[in-house]
Design a protein around this motif. Structure first.
Motif, PDB file in Angstrom:
ATOM      1  N   ARG A  12       0.872  -1.282  -0.481  1.00 37.74           N
ATOM      2  CA  ARG A  12       0.164   0.272  -0.280  1.00 37.74           C
ATOM      3  C   ARG A  12       0.908   0.780   0.188  1.00 37.74           C
ATOM      4  O   ARG A  12       0.686   2.164   0.610  1.00 37.74           O
ATOM      5  N   GLY A  13       2.133   1.137  -0.422  1.00 38.60           N
ATOM      6  CA  GLY A  13       3.075   2.161  -0.929  1.00 38.60           C
ATOM      7  C   GLY A  13       3.631   2.444   0.849  1.00 38.60           C
ATOM      8  O   GLY A  13       5.184   3.776   0.519  1.00 38.60           O
ATOM      9  N   ALA A  14       3.484   2.144   1.642  1.00 44.51           N
ATOM     10  CA  ALA A  14       4.489   2.613   3.315  1.00 44.51           C
ATOM     11  C   ALA A  14       5.621   2.143   2.902  1.00 44.51           C
ATOM     12  O   ALA A  14       7.047   2.315   3.507  1.00 44.51           O
ATOM     13  N   GLY A  15       6.406   0.979   1.629  1.00 46.65           N
ATOM     14  CA  GLY A  15       7.736   0.649   1.987  1.00 46.65           C
ATOM     15  C   GLY A  15       7.987  -0.249   2.518  1.00 46.65           C
ATOM     16  O   GLY A  15       7.548  -1.220   3.289  1.00 46.65           O
ATOM     17  N   GLY A  16       9.298  -0.499   2.851  1.00 44.35           N
ATOM     18  CA  GLY A  16       9.900  -1.494   3.509  1.00 44.35           C
ATOM     19  C   GLY A  16       9.822  -1.427   5.356  1.00 44.35           C
ATOM     20  O   GLY A  16      10.208  -0.303   5.788  1.00 44.35           O
ATOM     21  N   GLN A  17      10.418  -1.828   5.977  1.00 49.36           N
ATOM     22  CA  GLN A  17      11.053  -1.737   7.244  1.00 49.36           C
ATOM     23  C   GLN A  17      11.377  -2.558   8.502  1.00 49.36           C
ATOM     24  O   GLN A  17      11.560  -3.725   8.021  1.00 49.36           O
ATOM     25  N   HIS A  18      11.695  -2.313   9.180  1.00 48.71           N
ATOM     26  CA  HIS A  18      12.875  -3.173  10.576  1.00 48.71           C
ATOM     27  C   HIS A  18      11.761  -3.495  11.376  1.00 48.71           C
ATOM     28  O   HIS A  18      11.321  -2.755  11.856  1.00 48.71           O
ATOM     29  N   LEU A  19      11.385  -4.721  11.325  1.00 43.21           N
ATOM     30  CA  LEU A  19      10.150  -5.457  12.755  1.00 43.21           C
ATOM     31  C   LEU A  19      11.930  -6.238  13.415  1.00 43.21           C
ATOM     32  O   LEU A  19      12.614  -6.721  13.601  1.00 43.21           O
ATOM     33  N   GLU A  20      11.457  -5.779  14.782  1.00 43.52           N
ATOM     34  CA  GLU A  20      11.945  -5.724  15.798  1.00 43.52           C
ATOM     35  C   GLU A  20      11.093  -7.085  16.700  1.00 43.52           C
ATOM     36  O   GLU A  20      10.020  -6.594  16.956  1.00 43.52           O
ATOM     37  N   LEU A  21      11.492  -8.135  17.187  1.00 45.08           N
ATOM     38  CA  LEU A  21      10.755  -9.035  17.868  1.00 45.08           C
ATOM     39  C   LEU A  21      11.787 -10.142  18.855  1.00 45.08           C
ATOM     40  O   LEU A  21      12.433 -10.518  18.508  1.00 45.08           O
ATOM     41  N   SER A  22      11.557 -10.107  19.914  1.00 44.89           N
ATOM     42  CA  SER A  22      11.779 -10.817  21.026  1.00 44.89           C
ATOM     43  C   SER A  22      10.961 -11.843  21.562  1.00 44.89           C
ATOM     44  O   SER A  22       9.921 -11.955  21.753  1.00 44.89           O
ATOM     45  N   MET A  23      11.308 -12.861  21.783  1.00 43.09           N
ATOM     46  CA  MET A  23      10.746 -14.184  22.189  1.00 43.09           C
ATOM     47  C   MET A  23      10.371 -13.759  23.397  1.00 43.09           C
ATOM     48  O   MET A  23       9.076 -14.246  23.556  1.00 43.09           O
ATOM     49  N   LEU A  24      11.211 -13.028  24.331  1.00 40.69           N
ATOM     50  CA  LEU A  24      10.497 -13.107  25.566  1.00 40.69           C
ATOM     51  C   LEU A  24       9.064 -12.078  25.599  1.00 40.69           C
ATOM     52  O   LEU A  24       8.157 -12.638  26.319  1.00 40.69           O
ATOM     53  N   ASP A  25       9.689 -10.945  24.515  1.00 42.25           N
ATOM     54  CA  ASP A  25       8.310  -9.790  24.195  1.00 42.25           C
ATOM     55  C   ASP A  25       6.814 -11.286  23.637  1.00 42.25           C
ATOM     56  O   ASP A  25       5.546 -10.683  24.154  1.00 42.25           O
ATOM     57  N   ALA A  26       7.341 -12.259  23.008  1.00 42.97           N
ATOM     58  CA  ALA A  26       6.438 -12.902  22.024  1.00 42.97           C
ATOM     59  C   ALA A  26       5.516 -13.743  22.747  1.00 42.97           C
ATOM     60  O   ALA A  26       4.147 -13.810  22.887  1.00 42.97           O
ATOM     61  N   CYS A  27       6.381 -14.227  24.129  1.00 40.69           N
ATOM     62  CA  CYS A  27       5.631 -15.009  25.013  1.00 40.69           C
ATOM     63  C   CYS A  27       5.104 -14.629  26.120  1.00 40.69           C
ATOM     64  O   CYS A  27       3.949 -15.145  26.655  1.00 40.69           O
ATOM     65  N   ILE A  28       5.344 -13.455  26.528  1.00 43.16           N
ATOM     66  CA  ILE A  28       4.701 -12.653  27.671  1.00 43.16           C
ATOM     67  C   ILE A  28       3.115 -12.234  26.090  1.00 43.16           C
ATOM     68  O   ILE A  28       2.280 -12.129  28.024  1.00 43.16           O
ATOM     69  N   ALA A  29       2.980 -11.067  25.985  1.00 39.09           N
ATOM     70  CA  ALA A  29       1.750 -11.299  24.897  1.00 39.09           C
ATOM     71  C   ALA A  29       0.990 -12.791  24.994  1.00 39.09           C
ATOM     72  O   ALA A  29       0.187 -12.815  25.297  1.00 39.09           O
ATOM     73  N   PHE A  30       1.773 -13.602  24.761  1.00 38.17           N
ATOM     74  CA  PHE A  30       0.887 -15.087  24.725  1.00 38.17           C
ATOM     75  C   PHE A  30       0.402 -15.464  25.659  1.00 38.17           C
ATOM     76  O   PHE A  30      -0.994 -15.427  26.151  1.00 38.17           O
ATOM     77  N   LEU A  31       0.836 -14.632  27.322  1.00 33.78           N
ATOM     78  CA  LEU A  31       0.651 -15.754  27.926  1.00 33.78           C
ATOM     79  C   LEU A  31      -0.383 -15.051  28.685  1.00 33.78           C
ATOM     80  O   LEU A  31      -1.639 -15.544  29.567  1.00 33.78           O
ATOM     81  N   PHE A  32      -0.125 -13.640  28.344  1.00 36.08           N
ATOM     82  CA  PHE A  32      -1.253 -12.547  29.508  1.00 36.08           C
ATOM     83  C   PHE A  32      -2.315 -12.336  28.441  1.00 36.08           C
ATOM     84  O   PHE A  32      -3.467 -11.912  29.245  1.00 36.08           O
ATOM     85  N   VAL A  33      -2.465 -13.327  27.192  1.00 43.91           N
ATOM     86  CA  VAL A  33      -4.232 -13.355  26.554  1.00 43.91           C
ATOM     87  C   VAL A  33      -4.705 -13.761  28.244  1.00 43.91           C
ATOM     88  O   VAL A  33      -5.846 -13.428  28.077  1.00 43.91           O
ATOM     89  N   ASP A  34      -5.048 -14.718  29.135  1.00 41.57           N
ATOM     90  CA  ASP A  34      -5.259 -15.800  29.395  1.00 41.57           C
ATOM     91  C   ASP A  34      -4.523 -16.155  30.588  1.00 41.57           C
ATOM     92  O   ASP A  34      -5.810 -16.442  31.630  1.00 41.57           O
ATOM     93  N   GLY A  35      -3.147 -16.288  30.650  1.00 40.80           N
ATOM     94  CA  GLY A  35      -2.025 -16.375  31.803  1.00 40.80           C
ATOM     95  C   GLY A  35      -2.198 -15.525  33.305  1.00 40.80           C
ATOM     96  O   GLY A  35      -1.289 -15.721  33.741  1.00 40.80           O
ATOM     97  N   ALA A  36      -2.531 -14.400  33.485  1.00 39.82           N
ATOM     98  CA  ALA A  36      -2.513 -13.754  34.149  1.00 39.82           C
ATOM     99  C   ALA A  36      -3.347 -12.552  34.355  1.00 39.82           C
ATOM    100  O   ALA A  36      -3.270 -11.396  34.961  1.00 39.82           O
ATOM    101  N   GLU A  37      -4.543 -13.152  35.327  1.00 39.24           N
ATOM    102  CA  GLU A  37      -5.945 -12.101  35.156  1.00 39.24           C
ATOM    103  C   GLU A  37      -5.029 -11.585  36.267  1.00 39.24           C
ATOM    104  O   GLU A  37      -6.170  -9.467  36.559  1.00 39.24           O
ATOM    105  N   HIS A  38      -4.958 -11.337  37.466  1.00 37.73           N
ATOM    106  CA  HIS A  38      -4.378 -10.749  38.501  1.00 37.73           C
ATOM    107  C   HIS A  38      -3.201  -9.859  37.838  1.00 37.73           C
ATOM    108  O   HIS A  38      -3.303  -8.438  38.537  1.00 37.73           O
ATOM    109  N   GLU A  39      -2.570 -10.180  36.958  1.00 35.18           N
ATOM    110  CA  GLU A  39      -1.734  -8.911  37.164  1.00 35.18           C
ATOM    111  C   GLU A  39      -2.520  -7.766  35.473  1.00 35.18           C
ATOM    112  O   GLU A  39      -1.514  -6.810  34.594  1.00 35.18           O
ATOM    113  N   VAL A  40      -3.645  -8.113  35.379  1.00 32.93           N
ATOM    114  CA  VAL A  40      -4.288  -7.897  33.494  1.00 32.93           C
ATOM    115  C   VAL A  40      -5.571  -6.390  34.571  1.00 32.93           C
ATOM    116  O   VAL A  40      -5.410  -5.211  34.794  1.00 32.93           O
TER     117      VAL A  40
END
Length: 418
Positions: A212-240
């Motif tokens: 859509r014309g935005a060009g290329g880009q640099h994507l940064e992703l850590s395993m730690l961030d991905a897995c915290i996001a995965f856990l916090f959907v349903d596994g950290a209710e008291h922390e949400v």
């Protein structure tokens, strides 16, 4: 070459011989990827894009290539994990520490849409393959930069593998419960796979933005961030929900355990009122008490709800698995029979879905693998090449494509390619 001999469900299109390229196969047909990654996270992310039609050159280092080639069940440098994450790619062995090796990579990048790497912070810069280096060759590249802990911070320099991230992300501790305070690791590389799926989605999002014309880009992703996001959907209710009722566990799934029947087990989940009372009928347990009528009633009367489930478990032991399956289905109770891994391919629904097929890998022998799970009806996918490559299998072919056909022997003698 026997890679075309499949044992597939009736009606499956007959695959073409090795090397065949049809004009269109999958929604990512024409997308070219350079994969510098190793292990599972990066290779699986790129591999899922290949499953959806992309072409991928996998760049490996001598003498062993990607370490996953040699882990677990392995024949001739093709392990089960390597096959699953790298099928359909082409492999070239390059020494990026030599100027000629880096020059070959730069030529590959010039025609690429995506580059995937999972070096520790600082390594890509040292090799000359960091984002700014690659962008100078291909300004609109989508550059997926995958790390264990992140590009900076106190842990960024550490080596990271799956169980390391299971520990640091809270995932291992979240597997504990009442009277069970020992952390538990899932017996699979869940953090690698979660990060791979997250990366794959991010790459396709960036490709969409590019279209859509935005060009290329640099994507940064850590395993730690991905897995915290995965856990916090349903596994950290008291922390949400920070002002909530903390009397229950951190996850609604925390107390899920299978029902034991005569001869087997089943997972049963009954969150709605209709399903709860259906389970009561199936298991012959009275649920007419008004304090068990609705989910709110059962939440407010935990002792009665727990007594109900104890009665269900007691009655379950009197039923065979087949008897229980019939009763649960008749009462529309969500359930799944616990299958051993070696039983899955013979499950009637799995057979109906046609997810597995077999082929003769030219190096590893007979292989069973799954098809790409999503069916694209507008842009159908076909595994153009079901086999994962042997180490350096396509080095000569790829060198020729970069205009170096007359230098193959010279480059191999110098150790630039393998």
């Amino acid at each position: 070459q026997t890679a075309g001999r499949w044992r597939a469900p009736p009606g499956t299109p007959t695959p073409r011989p090795h090397g065949y390229r049809r004009p269109m196969s999958g929604p990512l047909d024409g997308i070219r990827i350079v994969d510098l990654s190793v292990a599972i996270t990066g290779p699986l992310a790129a591999g899922m894009l290949v499953d959806q039609g992309a072409d991928c050159v996998k760049v490996e280092q001598a003498p062993t290539g990607d370490v996953v080639r040699w882990l677990g069940s392995t024949v001739a440098g093709i392990s089960a994990m390597f096959q699953a994450a790298n099928r359909g790619k082409r492999s070239i062995v390059l020494d990026l520490g030599q100027a000629d090796g880096l020059a070959i990579l730069r030529d590959l990048v010039a025609d690429a849409y995506v580059l995937v790497q999972n070096f520790r912070p600082g390594v890509a810069e040292r090799l000359g393959v960091a984002y700014d280096d690659i962008r100078s060759i291909r300004p609109d590249i989508v550059y997926a930069d995958l790390t264990g802990f992140g590009p900076s911070g106190p842990y960024s320099h550490r080596r990271a593998y799956d169980t390391v991230i299971q520990a640091q992300s809270g995932l291992a501790a979240s597997q504990t419960g009442l009277n069970d305070d020992q952390p538990k690791f899932l017996k699979q590389l869940v953090c690698d796979k979660v990060t791979a799926y997250t990366a794959c989605q991010a790459i396709t999002a960036a490709l969409f933005a590019r279209s859509r014309g935005a060009g290329g880009q640099h994507l940064e992703l850590s395993m730690l961030d991905a897995c915290i996001a995965f856990l916090f959907v349903d596994g950290a209710e008291h922390e949400v929900i920070l002002e909530g009722d903390y009397s229950g566990p951190q996850s609604v799934a925390a107390n899920n355990t299978p029902l034991a029947f005569d001869g087997g087990f089943a997972a049963v989940t009954v969150p709605t009122d209709k399903e709860f009372h259906g389970l009561a009928r199936a298991m012959g347990v009275d649920s007419s008490d008004p304090e068990l009528a609705t989910v709110r009633d059962r939440t407010a009367n935990r002792e009665k709800a727990m007594a109900f489930h104890r009665a269900v478990r007691e009655n379950a032991t009197r039923l065979t698995v087949s008897e229980a399956e019939a009763l649960l289905e008749a009462n529309q109770v969500p359930f799944g029979i616990v299958r051993a891994v070696n039983e899955i391919q013979n499950d009637p629904q799995v057979i109906a879905n046609g997810i597995f097929s077999e082929f003769d890998h030219p190096a590893a022998g007979r292989v069973r693998h799954h098809r790409p799970p999503t069916r694209f009806h507008g842009t159908p996918t076909e595994l153009r090449e079901p086999a994962a490559p042997t180490l350096g299998q396509h080095s000569d072919e790829i060198l020729a494509e970069t205009g170096r056909a007359d230098r193959i022997d010279e480059l191999r003698t110098a150790g630039v390619v393998g």
